[in-house]
Design a protein around this motif. Sequence first.
Motif, PDB file in Angstrom:
ATOM      1  N   VAL A 175       0.840  -1.202   0.000  1.00 24.84           N
ATOM      2  CA  VAL A 175       0.000   0.000   0.000  1.00 24.84           C
ATOM      3  C   VAL A 175       0.874   1.250   0.000  1.00 24.84           C
ATOM      4  N   ALA A 176       1.949   1.235   0.794  1.00 24.42           N
ATOM      5  CA  ALA A 176       2.846   2.390   0.839  1.00 24.42           C
ATOM      6  C   ALA A 176       3.521   2.630  -0.508  1.00 24.42           C
ATOM      7  N   ILE A 177       3.939   1.558  -1.185  1.00 20.29           N
ATOM      8  CA  ILE A 177       4.577   1.698  -2.499  1.00 20.29           C
ATOM      9  C   ILE A 177       3.576   2.215  -3.525  1.00 20.29           C
ATOM     10  N   CYS A 178       2.361   1.677  -3.505  1.00 24.58           N
ATOM     11  CA  CYS A 178       1.329   2.146  -4.433  1.00 24.58           C
ATOM     12  C   CYS A 178       1.036   3.629  -4.231  1.00 24.58           C
ATOM     13  N   TYR A 179       0.897   4.035  -2.971  1.00 26.97           N
ATOM     14  CA  TYR A 179       0.619   5.446  -2.684  1.00 26.97           C
ATOM     15  C   TYR A 179       1.787   6.326  -3.119  1.00 26.97           C
ATOM     16  N   SER A 180       3.007   5.872  -2.885  1.00 23.98           N
ATOM     17  CA  SER A 180       4.181   6.665  -3.239  1.00 23.98           C
ATOM     18  C   SER A 180       4.249   6.919  -4.739  1.00 23.98           C
ATOM     19  N   TYR A 181       4.093   5.863  -5.537  1.00 25.52           N
ATOM     20  CA  TYR A 181       4.215   6.026  -6.982  1.00 25.52           C
ATOM     21  C   TYR A 181       2.990   6.703  -7.584  1.00 25.52           C
ATOM     22  N   TRP A 182       1.821   6.513  -6.976  1.00 25.62           N
ATOM     23  CA  TRP A 182       0.630   7.239  -7.433  1.00 25.62           C
ATOM     24  C   TRP A 182       0.806   8.735  -7.198  1.00 25.62           C
ATOM     25  N   SER A 183       1.337   9.107  -6.042  1.00 21.49           N
ATOM     26  CA  SER A 183       1.583  10.520  -5.741  1.00 21.49           C
ATOM     27  C   SER A 183       2.669  11.089  -6.638  1.00 21.49           C
ATOM     28  N   CYS A 184       3.718  10.299  -6.896  1.00 25.29           N
ATOM     29  CA  CYS A 184       4.782  10.752  -7.796  1.00 25.29           C
ATOM     30  C   CYS A 184       4.248  10.976  -9.205  1.00 25.29           C
ATOM     31  N   THR A 185       3.377  10.089  -9.657  1.00 24.28           N
ATOM     32  CA  THR A 185       2.796  10.231 -10.991  1.00 24.28           C
ATOM     33  C   THR A 185       1.969  11.511 -11.092  1.00 24.28           C
ATOM     34  N   LYS A 186       1.149  11.781 -10.087  1.00 18.64           N
ATOM     35  CA  LYS A 186       0.341  13.008 -10.073  1.00 18.64           C
ATOM     36  C   LYS A 186       1.224  14.246 -10.091  1.00 18.64           C
ATOM     37  N   GLU A 187       2.302  14.216  -9.320  1.00 19.34           N
ATOM     38  CA  GLU A 187       3.172  15.380  -9.239  1.00 19.34           C
ATOM     39  C   GLU A 187       3.945  15.585 -10.538  1.00 19.34           C
ATOM     40  N   LEU A 188       4.428  14.518 -11.142  1.00 20.14           N
ATOM     41  CA  LEU A 188       5.199  14.655 -12.377  1.00 20.14           C
ATOM     42  C   LEU A 188       4.340  15.137 -13.536  1.00 20.14           C
ATOM     43  N   LYS A 189       3.069  14.806 -13.523  1.00 14.00           N
ATOM     44  CA  LYS A 189       2.175  15.256 -14.601  1.00 14.00           C
ATOM     45  C   LYS A 189       1.976  16.767 -14.586  1.00 14.00           C
TER      46      LYS A 189
END
Length: 288
Positions: A164-178
């Motif tokens: 769950v922590a990894i999913c949240y981390s990369y989901w947040s990174c994806t939102k920020e990079l966009k």
Amino acid sequence: MNCLALWVMICKTKPWNRSTLFLCNLTMADIMWMLTLPFLIHYHFARLQWVFGDLACKMVRCMYHACFYSSIYFVTCISLDRYLAVVHPLQSFFLLSRRQSLYVCVGIWVLTSVVSIPSALMTFITPCSQNRTVCTLYIFSYNTNKTLPYTSVSTVTGFALPFVAICYSYWSCTKELKKHSIQKKKKLFRLMYSVLIIFGLMYLPYHLVRNICIVLRAFWSNQTRLVYSSDVAFSVEMAICSFNTCVNPFFYFVTSSNGKNSLKETLSTCCGETKQQVRFKVAAVHPV
């Protein structure tokens, strides 16, 4: 690959940052895990004949369990470190300093060592048919009043929460990079998705099959064929997870810019020295 990655990190990567610290500990966890392989390989090639004694049986099983989950936790730390670097770049140094990262690494080693003690206590050597001495694994034990709670807690704390922590981390990174026009954005997305998919494909089936093995023994122990099939599936999943554990450090190491540059420099230096040695030998044999 693990030893090469560790050597380059220690000798060639300077200065160290949080990511390097987590990578180094990840590599050490997987190297320590690999130290259990000679005992287990001999055990299986000897047709489940354990010859190293009861203490070695407990230590190998405990070390295998501890290093396995240490690897998962350090992969999670690397993902959280990337989350802080991308989503909270200014606050990240205050939220997680290098000293705090060191404390986190020490805490992971202590935690996984302590929670792996029950796996050693539930492990013992026992005589079997055909004059064999088996080093039992708690997954295959019929004492399910202990193994079922233990595997459930290990699955939640050792896989579900990190996942769950990894999913949240990369989901947040994806939102920020966009939000930003960054070069090689697609490459970063592919990298993050690859890590997430590999982690899920490797560790999710392993924990599902492991829990199925124990649940079948707890409630359907009379279904011998089904229990045997689940045991075979779990053995296959162990082999798959073992492969992932071996390539983890090298994969994460080469995806970091500093690590990749250090590795390229090391390999080019080695190749350059090899070419010079060959030229020297040719010149010695065929002088001009």
